[in-house]
Design an enzyme around this catalytic site. Sequence first.
Site, PDB file in Angstrom:
ATOM      1  CG  HIS A   1      -1.901   1.055   1.324  1.00  0.00           C
ATOM      2  ND1 HIS A   1      -3.095   1.037   0.646  1.00  0.00           N
ATOM      3  CD2 HIS A   1      -1.884   2.226   2.026  1.00  0.00           C
ATOM      4  CE1 HIS A   1      -3.785   2.128   0.922  1.00  0.00           C
ATOM      5  NE2 HIS A   1      -3.067   2.872   1.759  1.00  0.00           N
TER       6      HIS A   1
ATOM      7  CG  ASP B   1      -0.693   5.515   2.714  1.00  0.00           C
ATOM      8  OD1 ASP B   1      -1.864   5.448   2.297  1.00  0.00           O
ATOM      9  OD2 ASP B   1      -0.247   4.782   3.614  1.00  0.00           O
TER      10      ASP B   1
ATOM     11  CG  MET C   1      -0.036  11.418   2.380  1.00  0.00           C
ATOM     12  SD  MET C   1       0.377  11.471   4.121  1.00  0.00           S
ATOM     13  CE  MET C   1      -0.133   9.823   4.619  1.00  0.00           C
TER      14      MET C   1
ATOM     15  CG  HIS D   1      -4.828   5.814   0.002  1.00  0.00           C
ATOM     16  ND1 HIS D   1      -4.767   5.777   1.385  1.00  0.00           N
ATOM     17  CD2 HIS D   1      -5.879   6.623  -0.306  1.00  0.00           C
ATOM     18  CE1 HIS D   1      -5.734   6.514   1.889  1.00  0.00           C
ATOM     19  NE2 HIS D   1      -6.416   7.052   0.889  1.00  0.00           N
TER      20      HIS D   1
ATOM     21  CG  MET E   1      -4.779  10.148   1.240  1.00  0.00           C
ATOM     22  SD  MET E   1      -3.902   9.562   2.703  1.00  0.00           S
ATOM     23  CE  MET E   1      -2.656   8.561   1.921  1.00  0.00           C
TER      24      MET E   1
ATOM     25  CG  MET F   1      -9.508   7.092   4.529  1.00  0.00           C
ATOM     26  SD  MET F   1      -7.985   6.135   4.356  1.00  0.00           S
ATOM     27  CE  MET F   1      -7.071   6.667   5.812  1.00  0.00           C
TER      28      MET F   1
ATOM     29  N   GLY G   1      -3.640  11.118   6.582  1.00  0.00           N
ATOM     30  CA  GLY G   1      -2.497  12.042   6.708  1.00  0.00           C
ATOM     31  C   GLY G   1      -1.335  11.448   7.475  1.00  0.00           C
TER      32      GLY G   1
ATOM     33  N   GLY H   1       0.262   7.853   9.743  1.00  0.00           N
ATOM     34  CA  GLY H   1       0.165   6.495  10.262  1.00  0.00           C
ATOM     35  C   GLY H   1       0.160   6.533  11.782  1.00  0.00           C
ATOM     36  N   GLY H   2      -0.023   5.372  12.378  1.00  0.00           N
ATOM     37  CA  GLY H   2       0.114   5.255  13.826  1.00  0.00           C
ATOM     38  C   GLY H   2      -1.032   5.804  14.647  1.00  0.00           C
TER      39      GLY H   2
ATOM     40  CG  ASP I   1      -5.435   3.156   4.904  1.00  0.00           C
ATOM     41  OD1 ASP I   1      -4.621   2.939   5.816  1.00  0.00           O
ATOM     42  OD2 ASP I   1      -5.187   3.861   3.907  1.00  0.00           O
TER      43      ASP I   1
ATOM     44  N   GLY J   1       0.073  -0.476   8.459  1.00  0.00           N
ATOM     45  CA  GLY J   1       1.393   0.126   8.419  1.00  0.00           C
ATOM     46  C   GLY J   1       2.164  -0.215   9.675  1.00  0.00           C
TER      47      GLY J   1
HETATM   48  C1  DX5 Z   1      -3.114   7.303   6.531  1.00  0.00           C
HETATM   49  C2  DX5 Z   1      -2.712   6.296   5.499  1.00  0.00           C
HETATM   50  C3  DX5 Z   1      -2.589   4.917   6.026  1.00  0.00           C
HETATM   51  C4  DX5 Z   1      -1.550   4.719   7.065  1.00  0.00           C
HETATM   52  C5  DX5 Z   1      -1.885   3.516   7.884  1.00  0.00           C
HETATM   53  O1  DX5 Z   1      -3.386   8.504   5.905  1.00  0.00           O
HETATM   54  O2  DX5 Z   1      -3.662   6.274   4.451  1.00  0.00           O
HETATM   55  O3  DX5 Z   1      -2.404   3.987   4.973  1.00  0.00           O
HETATM   56  O4  DX5 Z   1      -0.276   4.580   6.515  1.00  0.00           O
HETATM   57  O5  DX5 Z   1      -0.977   3.418   8.907  1.00  0.00           O
HETATM   58  P1  DX5 Z   1      -1.315   2.658  10.262  1.00  0.00           P
HETATM   59  O6  DX5 Z   1      -1.582   1.236   9.914  1.00  0.00           O
HETATM   60  O7  DX5 Z   1      -0.069   2.861  11.045  1.00  0.00           O
HETATM   61  O8  DX5 Z   1      -2.505   3.337  10.864  1.00  0.00           O
HETATM   62 ZN    ZN Z   2      -3.561   4.579   2.871  1.00  0.00          ZN
END
Ligand code: DX5
Ligand code: ZN
Length: 215
Positions: free
Chosen positions: A32, A34, A36, A65, A67, A136, A141, A143-144, A174, A196
């Site tokens: 995946h 991301d 941004m 993905h 964004m 979502m 925006g 992770g974590g 996600d 992630g």
């Molecule tokens: C957030 C991303 C996610 C993110 C997920 O904007 O679209 O894909 O990387 O990360 P985790 O699994 O750490 O929430």
């Molecule tokens: Zn994503």
Amino acid sequence: MIKAAPSILAADILHLEDEVRRMERAKADWLHIDVMDGNFVPNISYGPAIVKALKRITSLYLDCHLMVDEGVRYVKTFADAGADGITLHLEAHKDLRAAIKAINDLGLRAGVSIKPQTPVETLLPYLDDVGLILLMSVEPGFGGQKMASDAPARMVEIKRLCNERGKTPILEVDGGINMLNAAEIVKSGANALVMGTALFTSKDAEGDIAALHSL
Ligand code: DX5
Ligand code: ZN
């Protein structure tokens, strides 16, 4: 079978190839990616050059993905870079139908994503044309973060809308997915899990993905 899609946002970017190999060994299904833009979301990650570089070293499906405001502008660029699927945000497009068509016309899997506050019914006009819906479960925006508590209920609704219309897109979720909440979100209808932090920090990603595959 459930698809496990590690998000490379949580990978060690200075050792990206090693990280990809680790996920290949762990039998991840997809990667995946991301993207941004600093406008649609308050963060900037990376763009098509990363997709192109990944394509050279792996045969894993590249699940991109975007964004990005009017991400349709970059569909061709990501397709040329080697994307296998491109997911655009419903909230980020004036003419989402045309944007989805642009992906379909290139022969890639077209996805549409909604943020946590976007009503699931807004997906209805696009169900005929998408191969994937990305729910979502955090504000996009970063992770974590922690999965929104209403994500499973929203996924149930999306699944119901699809079933009523005889549609079977991949249902991906996600944000904040981990080994503790994966079973619940799969039960609610998700069949592709972006992970992630959970997978890249795991001491046993292979065991985790095997457990996801047996859900
Ligand atoms: C957030 C991303 C996610 C993110 C997920 O904007 O679209 O894909 O990387 O990360 P985790 O699994 O750490 O929430
Ligand atoms: Zn994503």
